[in-house]
Design a protein around this motif. Structure first.
Motif: not given
Length: 540
Positions: A124-145
């Motif tokens: 909503a602030d006008g910026h477009t960014v790419w980030l890892h979306m948490d999948q209810w694993e707790g923002q842990n890329w090693k085990r993210s669905p």
């Protein structure tokens, strides 16, 4: 189970061998690894991070062995990478603790490819960014669905060879199975309208609620509540349900009857949003105060008055507990913060962000001394500042690692021109940006209290309590010392909470179980308005 393949002999010969779909071929610039993902694993293009991990054994997978002082990890960022198209990791790829593929000594290793998938956020602030979306694993890329990986492969590595190793990620991490409710443990997960609008993508917050013994047998009783903060967890507060000491305490006949709620608010930057409004993280403070807490207090029989709302937590949760008492002083009746993250940025761990020129090193002229970031209670150093930060840079640039130092930037820093957090310091060199440091003051709890004591003091002087070991593993006790210095001299009003230092205690020392409950009950009984019911929720 990982499968051992025939060793890939990386030598300076012009050969092209295919073993189980993996090949080696001549390269012109030292060792080169190509990593592609299989169409059967994911049909859509990927924007995100591609990783290559090395390990000397396969007792744990190579990916699980990576860390600031552990096995080497290399990475490259990709945009719209389609199935079957290779991402290249070569001598130019960033790595840690080994900086380049050319620096991996010759020998036999297990290697593993991995892909972390990013999501597009049109904020909503006008910026477009790419980030890892948490999948209810707790923002842990090693085990993210949804993230992709390949099985570990055993190779014979020659850093002088100009050959290419081709690997495939053909497996997908499955969704997280949410825990089921029980008689006393309930789970809430709601989509936040506030955060969804800000992020331009569905964002969820939640809580695990532990009800008191015989809750259903006392339908007319309303209870005090402890809002417990910390890293993402779907476990019940106190680890209830494990059959341990806390279970016995919670179910004992003389235990005061509380409701405990462990809050979940992972962000696209970390497993915990830090619970405050932020230029980069978004309005998580508003979402917690206006959506999540009202949902909890509507569903369960909470007294719902400030004197009966307590805060607790340790480490990250300790900072949030203290911060919520400071930022929302009229809403809560007491905070019990154990081993909080830095409450005074003159000691951001052991970096004075306002005056130190560099976070990693102290320049003595003829010698330069590394700053540590973690220690044992006897003083032995576990890791250094530069190692944690450089590892995070390999995991993700632009504060996207999901790591501890990056979430502090995502929470406290202004937004940069590219939409990502402005760096407090250069991730490679440690040089501190003083303009960014000054912007952090609005989250410096000691600074906020000291500069606003005339108005904040009457509201929090009797509510704020902090507990920490004087040998905290991450040097967090030094900032608490600075907070304590101010509070001990504060006047009009005097500080009447408690700051407790435990000699030789590491991270994360503080009251638990019955000790914590007794402190909260004492706080309630001492400061509750005259005439309120203090007995029914004790079942007597």
């Amino acid at each position: 189970m990982p499968r051992t393949l025939l060793a890939f002999v990386l030598a300076l010969v012009a050969i092209n061998v295919d073993v189980a779909g993996r090949a080696q071929a001549r390269s012109t610039d030292g060792p080169r690894v190509e990593i592609a993902f299989a169409a059967g694993a994911r049909s859509e293009p990927v924007t995100g991070m591609v990783y290559l991990a090395f390990s000397r054994d396969n007792k744990r997978t190579p990916i699980d062995q990576t860390g600031p002082t552990e096995s080497p990890l290399f990475s490259t960022y990709v945009e719209a990478l389609g199935p079957g198209r290779p991402a290249v990791i070569d001598s130019r790829a960033v790595g840690h603790p080994v900086a380049s593929l050319r620096d991996i000594p010759a020998g036999e290793y297990w290697v593993q490819p991995f892909v972390s998938v990013y999501t597009r956020f049109a904020r909503a602030d006008g910026h477009t960014v790419w980030l890892h979306m948490d999948q209810w694993e707790g923002q842990n890329w090693k085990r993210s669905p949804g993230n992709l990986y390949g099985e570990p492969v055993k190779v014979t590595w020659d850093p002088k060879a100009s050959v290419t190793l081709r690997l495939t990620t053909d497996k997908v991490i499955p969704p997280i199975e949410p825990p089921a409710d029980t008689a006393l443990v309930k789970h809430i997960r709601i989509q936040s309208d506030i955060l969804t609008k800000w992020w331009g993508h569905p964002i969820f917050v939640g809580a695990t609620v532990l009800l008191p013994k015989e809750y259903d047998q006392h339908p007319d009783v309303r209870y005090p509540i402890n809002y417990e903060h910390g890293h993402f967890s779907l476990r019940a507060p106190g680890g209830f349900g494990s059959g341990g000491v806390f279970d016995k305490f919670w179910l004992a006949p003389d235990t005061p009857r509380f409701i405990y709620a462990t809050l979940q608010h992972p962000s696209p930057y970390y497993d915990d949003s830090y619970g405050v409004n932020s230029e980069n993280n978004g309005p998580y403070g508003d979402a917690i105060m206006k959506e999540l807490i009202p949902a909890i207090e509507k569903q369960f029989r909470v007294i719902g008055q400030p004197w009966a709302r307590m805060l607790s937590g340790g480490s990250t949760g300790g900072w949030i507990a203290a911060a919520h008492q400071v930022f929302y002083p009229d809403f809560y009746g007491g905070a019990f913060a154990s081993c909080p993250d830095s409450v005074d940025f003159r000691y951001h761990q052991i970096v004075n962000i306002y005056s130190d020129p560099n976070a990693y090193f102290i320049d003595h002229g003829w010698a330069t001394v590394d700053r540590p970031t973690q220690r044992q209670p006897d003083g032995n150093i576990t890791s250094m500042m530069k190692d944690e930060n450089r590892y995070e840079l390999v995991v993700g640039d632009k504060s996207r690692s999901g790591g501890q130092w990056d979430i502090w930037e995502a929470t406290y820093s202004p937004v940069g021109p590219d939409g990502y957090p402005k760096r407090l310091w250069d991730k490679r060199t440690g040089a501190i940006d003083k303009t960014v440091a000054e912007a952090w003051r609005k989250y410096d709890l000691r600074y906020i209290l000291e500069t606003n004591w005339a108005t904040l003091g009457p509201k929090v002087a009797h509510k704020l309590n902090v507990y920490i070991g004087d040998m905290d593993s991450y040097y967090l006790n030094d900032a608490v010392e600075k907070l304590n210095e101010f509070l001990m001299k504060a006047d009009n009003p005097k500080f009447t909470g408690e700051i407790v230092f435990e000699r030789r205690a590491p991270h994360c020392w503080g009251p638990r179980g019955a000790e914590l409950m007794n402190k909260m009950v004492t706080q309630i009984e001492k400061y509750a308005p005259a005439g309120v019911d203090l007995r029914s929720w004790r079942y007597r």
